[in-house]
Design a protein around this motif. Structure first.
Motif, PDB file in Angstrom:
ATOM      1  N   MET A 167     -13.706  -3.467 -35.260  1.00 18.92           N
ATOM      2  CA  MET A 167     -14.252  -4.443 -34.320  1.00 18.92           C
ATOM      3  C   MET A 167     -15.166  -5.393 -35.085  1.00 18.92           C
ATOM      4  O   MET A 167     -15.959  -4.976 -35.914  1.00 18.92           O
ATOM      5  N   ALA A 168     -15.041  -6.671 -34.800  1.00 18.84           N
ATOM      6  CA  ALA A 168     -15.736  -7.680 -35.588  1.00 18.84           C
ATOM      7  C   ALA A 168     -17.245  -7.633 -35.382  1.00 18.84           C
ATOM      8  O   ALA A 168     -17.747  -7.135 -34.383  1.00 18.84           O
ATOM      9  N   ARG A 169     -17.942  -8.184 -36.354  1.00 22.24           N
ATOM     10  CA  ARG A 169     -19.388  -8.322 -36.248  1.00 22.24           C
ATOM     11  C   ARG A 169     -19.724  -9.295 -35.120  1.00 22.24           C
ATOM     12  O   ARG A 169     -19.104 -10.358 -34.990  1.00 22.24           O
ATOM     13  N   ASP A 170     -20.718  -8.949 -34.299  1.00 27.48           N
ATOM     14  CA  ASP A 170     -21.093  -9.816 -33.188  1.00 27.48           C
ATOM     15  C   ASP A 170     -21.749 -11.087 -33.706  1.00 27.48           C
ATOM     16  O   ASP A 170     -22.436 -11.094 -34.718  1.00 27.48           O
ATOM     17  N   THR A 171     -21.524 -12.181 -32.971  1.00 27.23           N
ATOM     18  CA  THR A 171     -21.904 -13.515 -33.411  1.00 27.23           C
ATOM     19  C   THR A 171     -23.187 -13.978 -32.735  1.00 27.23           C
ATOM     20  O   THR A 171     -23.419 -13.686 -31.570  1.00 27.23           O
ATOM     21  N   THR A 172     -24.010 -14.698 -33.473  1.00 24.91           N
ATOM     22  CA  THR A 172     -25.139 -15.405 -32.871  1.00 24.91           C
ATOM     23  C   THR A 172     -24.999 -16.880 -33.214  1.00 24.91           C
ATOM     24  O   THR A 172     -25.086 -17.271 -34.366  1.00 24.91           O
ATOM     25  N   ASP A 173     -24.710 -17.676 -32.197  1.00 30.37           N
ATOM     26  CA  ASP A 173     -24.602 -19.127 -32.314  1.00 30.37           C
ATOM     27  C   ASP A 173     -25.247 -19.670 -31.048  1.00 30.37           C
ATOM     28  O   ASP A 173     -24.737 -19.489 -29.948  1.00 30.37           O
ATOM     29  N   PHE A 174     -26.392 -20.308 -31.211  1.00 25.97           N
ATOM     30  CA  PHE A 174     -27.192 -20.682 -30.048  1.00 25.97           C
ATOM     31  C   PHE A 174     -26.867 -22.064 -29.491  1.00 25.97           C
ATOM     32  O   PHE A 174     -27.593 -22.583 -28.650  1.00 25.97           O
ATOM     33  N   SER A 175     -25.740 -22.659 -29.946  1.00 25.32           N
ATOM     34  CA  SER A 175     -25.339 -23.959 -29.403  1.00 25.32           C
ATOM     35  C   SER A 175     -25.054 -23.808 -27.914  1.00 25.32           C
ATOM     36  O   SER A 175     -24.291 -22.923 -27.506  1.00 25.32           O
ATOM     37  N   PRO A 176     -25.655 -24.660 -27.084  1.00 25.08           N
ATOM     38  CA  PRO A 176     -25.398 -24.553 -25.643  1.00 25.08           C
ATOM     39  C   PRO A 176     -23.977 -24.982 -25.305  1.00 25.08           C
ATOM     40  O   PRO A 176     -23.360 -25.773 -26.024  1.00 25.08           O
ATOM     41  N   ILE A 177     -23.451 -24.451 -24.227  1.00 23.91           N
ATOM     42  CA  ILE A 177     -22.114 -24.821 -23.749  1.00 23.91           C
ATOM     43  C   ILE A 177     -22.257 -25.930 -22.724  1.00 23.91           C
ATOM     44  O   ILE A 177     -22.962 -25.783 -21.716  1.00 23.91           O
ATOM     45  N   GLU A 178     -21.582 -27.030 -22.985  1.00 22.29           N
ATOM     46  CA  GLU A 178     -21.673 -28.184 -22.074  1.00 22.29           C
ATOM     47  C   GLU A 178     -20.642 -28.109 -20.955  1.00 22.29           C
ATOM     48  O   GLU A 178     -20.864 -28.626 -19.863  1.00 22.29           O
ATOM     49  N   GLY A 179     -19.485 -27.487 -21.223  1.00 21.25           N
ATOM     50  CA  GLY A 179     -18.445 -27.428 -20.208  1.00 21.25           C
ATOM     51  C   GLY A 179     -17.231 -26.682 -20.715  1.00 21.25           C
ATOM     52  O   GLY A 179     -17.169 -26.258 -21.879  1.00 21.25           O
ATOM     53  N   ILE A 180     -16.242 -26.506 -19.847  1.00 18.43           N
ATOM     54  CA  ILE A 180     -15.062 -25.719 -20.174  1.00 18.43           C
ATOM     55  C   ILE A 180     -14.262 -26.353 -21.304  1.00 18.43           C
ATOM     56  O   ILE A 180     -13.671 -25.654 -22.143  1.00 18.43           O
ATOM     57  N   ASP A 181     -14.238 -27.678 -21.372  1.00 14.35           N
ATOM     58  CA  ASP A 181     -13.496 -28.343 -22.451  1.00 14.35           C
ATOM     59  C   ASP A 181     -13.978 -27.878 -23.819  1.00 14.35           C
ATOM     60  O   ASP A 181     -13.183 -27.757 -24.762  1.00 14.35           O
ATOM     61  N   GLU A 182     -15.254 -27.609 -23.916  1.00 18.45           N
ATOM     62  CA  GLU A 182     -15.824 -27.136 -25.186  1.00 18.45           C
ATOM     63  C   GLU A 182     -15.255 -25.766 -25.569  1.00 18.45           C
ATOM     64  O   GLU A 182     -15.026 -25.479 -26.747  1.00 18.45           O
ATOM     65  N   LEU A 183     -15.010 -24.926 -24.557  1.00 20.47           N
ATOM     66  CA  LEU A 183     -14.450 -23.600 -24.806  1.00 20.47           C
ATOM     67  C   LEU A 183     -12.998 -23.703 -25.269  1.00 20.47           C
ATOM     68  O   LEU A 183     -12.563 -22.940 -26.141  1.00 20.47           O
ATOM     69  N   VAL A 184     -12.269 -24.660 -24.674  1.00 15.54           N
ATOM     70  CA  VAL A 184     -10.892 -24.897 -25.097  1.00 15.54           C
ATOM     71  C   VAL A 184     -10.876 -25.421 -26.533  1.00 15.54           C
ATOM     72  O   VAL A 184     -10.086 -24.968 -27.373  1.00 15.54           O
ATOM     73  N   ASN A 185     -11.765 -26.354 -26.826  1.00 16.44           N
ATOM     74  CA  ASN A 185     -11.822 -26.925 -28.176  1.00 16.44           C
ATOM     75  C   ASN A 185     -12.174 -25.865 -29.215  1.00 16.44           C
ATOM     76  O   ASN A 185     -11.718 -25.924 -30.360  1.00 16.44           O
ATOM     77  N   HIS A 186     -13.003 -24.902 -28.820  1.00 13.10           N
ATOM     78  CA  HIS A 186     -13.370 -23.808 -29.727  1.00 13.10           C
ATOM     79  C   HIS A 186     -12.109 -23.106 -30.238  1.00 13.10           C
ATOM     80  O   HIS A 186     -11.996 -22.808 -31.440  1.00 13.10           O
ATOM     81  N   LEU A 187     -11.156 -22.825 -29.342  1.00 15.16           N
ATOM     82  CA  LEU A 187      -9.902 -22.198 -29.759  1.00 15.16           C
ATOM     83  C   LEU A 187      -9.041 -23.164 -30.563  1.00 15.16           C
ATOM     84  O   LEU A 187      -8.468 -22.793 -31.594  1.00 15.16           O
ATOM     85  N   ALA A 188      -8.958 -24.406 -30.102  1.00 20.05           N
ATOM     86  CA  ALA A 188      -8.102 -25.397 -30.767  1.00 20.05           C
ATOM     87  C   ALA A 188      -8.547 -25.666 -32.197  1.00 20.05           C
ATOM     88  O   ALA A 188      -7.724 -26.024 -33.057  1.00 20.05           O
ATOM     89  N   GLU A 189      -9.839 -25.479 -32.474  1.00 18.23           N
ATOM     90  CA  GLU A 189     -10.336 -25.686 -33.838  1.00 18.23           C
ATOM     91  C   GLU A 189      -9.761 -24.684 -34.826  1.00 18.23           C
ATOM     92  O   GLU A 189      -9.923 -24.827 -36.040  1.00 18.23           O
ATOM     93  N   GLY A 190      -9.064 -23.650 -34.309  1.00 17.21           N
ATOM     94  CA  GLY A 190      -8.399 -22.699 -35.200  1.00 17.21           C
ATOM     95  C   GLY A 190      -7.133 -23.244 -35.836  1.00 17.21           C
ATOM     96  O   GLY A 190      -6.633 -22.655 -36.801  1.00 17.21           O
ATOM     97  N   CYS A 191      -6.594 -24.342 -35.323  1.00 14.17           N
ATOM     98  CA  CYS A 191      -5.358 -24.908 -35.883  1.00 14.17           C
ATOM     99  C   CYS A 191      -5.563 -25.298 -37.348  1.00 14.17           C
ATOM    100  O   CYS A 191      -6.539 -25.975 -37.680  1.00 14.17           O
ATOM    101  N   LYS A 192      -4.628 -24.870 -38.204  1.00 13.42           N
ATOM    102  CA  LYS A 192      -4.746 -25.124 -39.645  1.00 13.42           C
ATOM    103  C   LYS A 192      -3.404 -25.590 -40.193  1.00 13.42           C
ATOM    104  O   LYS A 192      -2.353 -25.123 -39.724  1.00 13.42           O
ATOM    105  N   PRO A 193      -3.399 -26.440 -41.223  1.00 15.30           N
ATOM    106  CA  PRO A 193      -2.143 -26.762 -41.892  1.00 15.30           C
ATOM    107  C   PRO A 193      -1.582 -25.529 -42.587  1.00 15.30           C
ATOM    108  O   PRO A 193      -2.336 -24.622 -42.969  1.00 15.30           O
ATOM    109  N   ARG A 194      -0.270 -25.468 -42.739  1.00 13.12           N
ATOM    110  CA  ARG A 194       0.406 -24.276 -43.261  1.00 13.12           C
ATOM    111  C   ARG A 194      -0.190 -23.785 -44.581  1.00 13.12           C
ATOM    112  O   ARG A 194      -0.315 -22.568 -44.802  1.00 13.12           O
ATOM    113  N   GLU A 195      -0.594 -24.702 -45.447  1.00 16.48           N
ATOM    114  CA  GLU A 195      -1.102 -24.273 -46.753  1.00 16.48           C
ATOM    115  C   GLU A 195      -2.426 -23.521 -46.647  1.00 16.48           C
ATOM    116  O   GLU A 195      -2.856 -22.874 -47.605  1.00 16.48           O
TER     117      GLU A 195
END
Length: 457
Positions: free
Chosen positions: A1-29
């Motif tokens: 189980m992963a180490r628990d995270t501390t990131d105190f950036s406030p959440i502005e809205g649901i779009d931010e949560l979606v973007n959090h996942l989308a930021e995982g997209c990476k080029p194949r290399e």
């Protein structure tokens, strides 16, 4: 189980949560392979489980590994509960019953995964053997009752231990008496994530069957090949299993976020203290329901990342995909699990073939397969055949994918050799669980004790 995270950036809205996942997209290399494996520590003398404290306990193991590796300690309420490589390239953590987990660094090839696993087990052996400790590579604790299993002093586990009996019959067994091998893999886009998620969800029951390795409970056969697989059928069905919405042809990041928002939380961390939040969903948290529980009452991005890590579908989406269907097993299986999924998902020809093979598999068929596998393994029926025959076809696709990758080691060999242990399961038609059961009824003389010799690291 992963180490628990501390990131105190406030959440502005649901779009931010979606973007959090989308930021995982990476080029194949930049796609990488992150392998995790868990194992049960036990005392060589008497085969008893290893408690946290004492001169020969889990804490002593962690302190010895810290001194050897120079990794940073992870501290919870003043106690060492894990280690992390200073640049974040790997971690050692504890599961609730003392299961010892290596979360490997993100690497480029299965050869590197193999070397990493070898190095970890050699380092661990050097610290553990003077303490009289070895490690068991099984998917389920074969001997110790839940009452006999130690509890690790980790705050999130205290919250989960209180909560689990309210939402399922086997959550405590999941926490304290199972081990897994898992691989974390990248995606290039939302469409790539969708295709990989759907292919891997459909094939997760096959992975459970191929890796079935937990046929004993409380010192005797339990009637199953993957007790761990059965446990996950009744742990906490709000957050685990096969989410139907993931099978939708237009499934995307936003759908996963909407689901995650309505799953009850476990905890939030404030000033190093874990607060029990099991009485509300993340959506309720965002709508102000925690104002009486927390001084600020406001969710952060760290809270969201931690919440995503407490969801348990068979394939978990974070900023990467986690393959979660396999039992823990012997050393060869640690390398076989990433080889299986990398072969299927990281080569375009192989992914297209796997997608075509599974494209008309219905949600109901996949769930039925998942339900049958814990007892029947690769003999489980699927349409007019069995998972053994499906496995032949899927392993051929995975092998072609690894050949196409053409990642060679120093001796000039590609990654296909890591599939050999799975080829053996399909060739002989029996899982390692069935091999163990055969030994139990014959040369082991009805005793569980030889498992601590034959399946130990």
């Amino acid at each position: 189980m992963a180490r628990d995270t501390t990131d105190f950036s406030p959440i502005e809205g649901i779009d931010e949560l979606v973007n959090h996942l989308a930021e995982g997209c990476k080029p194949r290399e930049k796609w990488r392979i992150g392998t995790e494996h868990e194992k049960f520590p036990f005392y060589v003398d008497g085969h008893a489980p290893v408690p946290y404290g004492g001169e020969r306990g889990i804490r002593a193991l962690l302190e010895g590994m810290q001194e050897k590796l120079g990794w940073d300690p992870i501290i919870d309420a003043g106690r060492i509960i894990g280690l992390v490589e200073p640049t974040g390239q790997g971690a050692i953590s504890l599961e609730p019953g003392g299961q010892f987990e290596l979360s490997g660094a993100p690497v480029e090839t299965i050869h590197q995964t193999c070397r990493e696993g070898n190095a970890h087990l050699a380092q661990l052996r050097e610290i553990a053997e003077p303490l009289g400790i070895r490690f068991l590579g099984l998917g389920g604790s074969p001997k110790w009752t839940l009452a006999e299993t130690p509890k690790m002093p980790k705050s999130r586990y205290e919250i989960m231990t209180r909560y689990m009996p309210r939402v399922g019959r086997q959550g405590l067994d999941m926490m304290y008496r199972t081990c897994t091998i898992q691989v974390n893999l990248d995606f290039g886009s939302e469409a790539d994530m969708r295709r990989k998620m759907q292919v891997s969800l459909k094939l997760q029951p096959l992975a459970t069957a191929l890796f079935a390795n937990s046929p004993f409970t409380d010192g005797k056969p339990n009637g199953l090949q993957s007790w761990r697989g059965e446990i996950w059928r009744d742990t906490d069905n709000e957050r685990s299993g096969m989410p139907r919405f993931c099978f939708s042809p237009d499934f995307g990041f936003a759908d996963y976020v909407e689901w995650a928002l309505d799953v009850p939380m476990y905890f939030v961390i404030r000033d190093g203290h874990y607060h029990d939040m099991t009485h509300m969903t993340f959506r309720q948290f965002m709508n102000g329901a925690a104002r009486s529980d927390l001084s600020d009452g406001l969710p952060t991005m760290g809270d969201w990342a931690n919440h995503l890590s407490t969801l348990f579908p068979d394939v978990r989406l974070k900023r990467f995909l986690e393959m979660r269907g396999a039992d823990g097993g012997p050393w060869r299986r640690i390398c076989a699990l990433p080889a299986f999924w990398v072969g299927l998902l990281y080569d375009e020809e192989a992914l297209a073939a796997a997608d075509t093979l599974t494209s008309n598999w219905s949600y109901e068929e996949v769930v039925a397969m998942r339900d049958a596998v814990p007892a029947e393994g690769i003999g489980a029926p699927f349409r007019n055949t069995t998972l053994r025959e499906v496995g032949r076809e899927v392993l051929a696709i995975a092998r072609q994918g690894l050949k196409n990758r053409a990642r060679l080691n120093r001796e000039g060999y590609d990654e296909t050799s890591f599939l050999q242990t799975l080829d053996e399961v399909v060739s002989r038609g029996t899982s390692s669980a069935e091999e163990m059961l055969s030994a139990y009824h014959t040369r082991w003389g009805g005793s569980i004790e030889p498992v601590f010799l034959e399946y130990a690291y």
